[in-house]
Structure formats: structure tokens, C-alpha cells
Design a protein around this motif. Structure first.
Motif, mmCIF file in Angstrom:
data_model
loop_
_atom_site.group_PDB
_atom_site.id
_atom_site.type_symbol
_atom_site.label_atom_id
_atom_site.label_comp_id
_atom_site.label_asym_id
_atom_site.label_seq_id
_atom_site.Cartn_x
_atom_site.Cartn_y
_atom_site.Cartn_z
ATOM 1 N N THR A 55 -9.023 6.352 2.288
ATOM 2 C CA THR A 55 -8.716 4.589 0.572
ATOM 3 C C THR A 55 -7.924 3.384 0.501
ATOM 4 O O THR A 55 -7.375 2.970 -0.280
ATOM 5 N N TRP A 56 -6.370 4.198 1.249
ATOM 6 C CA TRP A 56 -6.137 2.796 1.765
ATOM 7 C C TRP A 56 -5.462 2.422 3.275
ATOM 8 O O TRP A 56 -5.771 3.324 3.703
ATOM 9 N N GLU A 57 -4.051 1.399 3.424
ATOM 10 C CA GLU A 57 -4.082 0.915 4.227
ATOM 11 C C GLU A 57 -2.190 1.038 4.351
ATOM 12 O O GLU A 57 -1.642 -0.135 3.044
ATOM 13 N N LEU A 58 -1.502 1.262 5.275
ATOM 14 C CA LEU A 58 0.133 0.789 5.091
ATOM 15 C C LEU A 58 0.413 -0.184 5.474
ATOM 16 O O LEU A 58 0.110 -1.085 6.785
ATOM 17 N N VAL A 59 0.202 -0.914 4.603
ATOM 18 C CA VAL A 59 1.255 -2.351 5.112
ATOM 19 C C VAL A 59 2.486 -2.424 4.719
ATOM 20 O O VAL A 59 3.305 -1.841 3.464
ATOM 21 N N PRO A 60 3.731 -3.216 5.115
ATOM 22 C CA PRO A 60 4.722 -4.201 5.205
ATOM 23 C C PRO A 60 4.859 -4.486 3.388
ATOM 24 O O PRO A 60 4.642 -4.598 3.178
ATOM 25 N N LEU A 61 6.139 -3.725 2.191
ATOM 26 C CA LEU A 61 6.386 -4.469 1.480
ATOM 27 C C LEU A 61 6.944 -5.442 1.279
ATOM 28 O O LEU A 61 7.550 -5.936 2.464
#
Length: 86
Positions: free
Chosen positions: A13-19
């Protein structure tokens, strides 16, 4: 909650990405619902992970909105229209 988290991870459902620099994260919380059957008895308990959207500002925290949930009744109506108006 564990079942909902497993489903979210399974469906990617989601993908971790840098803020991005200068941006703040928004929180999330659990929404609990008790689903009842036609007799009024408890059918199941439902937990949903939701974003705290009240902390977002259009054009700053997001650029567009969307709703990824479709009710089955909506799909049935659309299919009925396609069949009957074809």
C-alpha cells in the motif's frame, strides 16, 4: 489491527521515501468500527489506519486528493447501467 497491517504490507500500500527538506510528517491513527449484520448482531470488528488529514495544507503538504475506496453498490449500479443502456 494486526490483520489490517498484514493486508497493507501484503498489498504494498505504501513505499517508504525520504522526507523532503523543510517538510513535516503527518501522524496517523486507528479508526475502529463494529460491523453489524441485518439482525443487528456483531458481524465483525474493523480497524483502519488513517492519516490525520487535519494537519495537512493544500499545496504545502499535498498537491492532489483522491479516494481509493469504492462501495460495491456503486459498482453494481454502474454495471447495471452499462447492461441496460447498451
Amino acid at each position: 489491527m494486526n490483520e489490517e497491517m498484514r493486508a497493507l504490507q501484503k498489498n504494498a500500500t505504501w513505499e517508504l521515501v525520504p522526507l523532503p527538506h523543510g517538510k513535516k510528517t503527518i501522524g496517523c491513527g486507528w479508526s475502529y468500527t463494529v460491523k453489524l449484520n441485518a439482525d443487528g448482531f456483531i458481524e465483525k470488528y474493523k480497524a483502519s489506519l488513517v492519516a490525520k488529514q487535519y494537519t495537512q495544507r493544500y499545496g504545502v503538504d499535498f498537491q492532489e486528493t483522491f479516494a481509493s475506496v469504492v462501495k460495491i453498490n456503486t459498482i453494481r449500479v454502474l454495471l447495471s447501467l452499462v447492461v441496460n443502456l447498451d
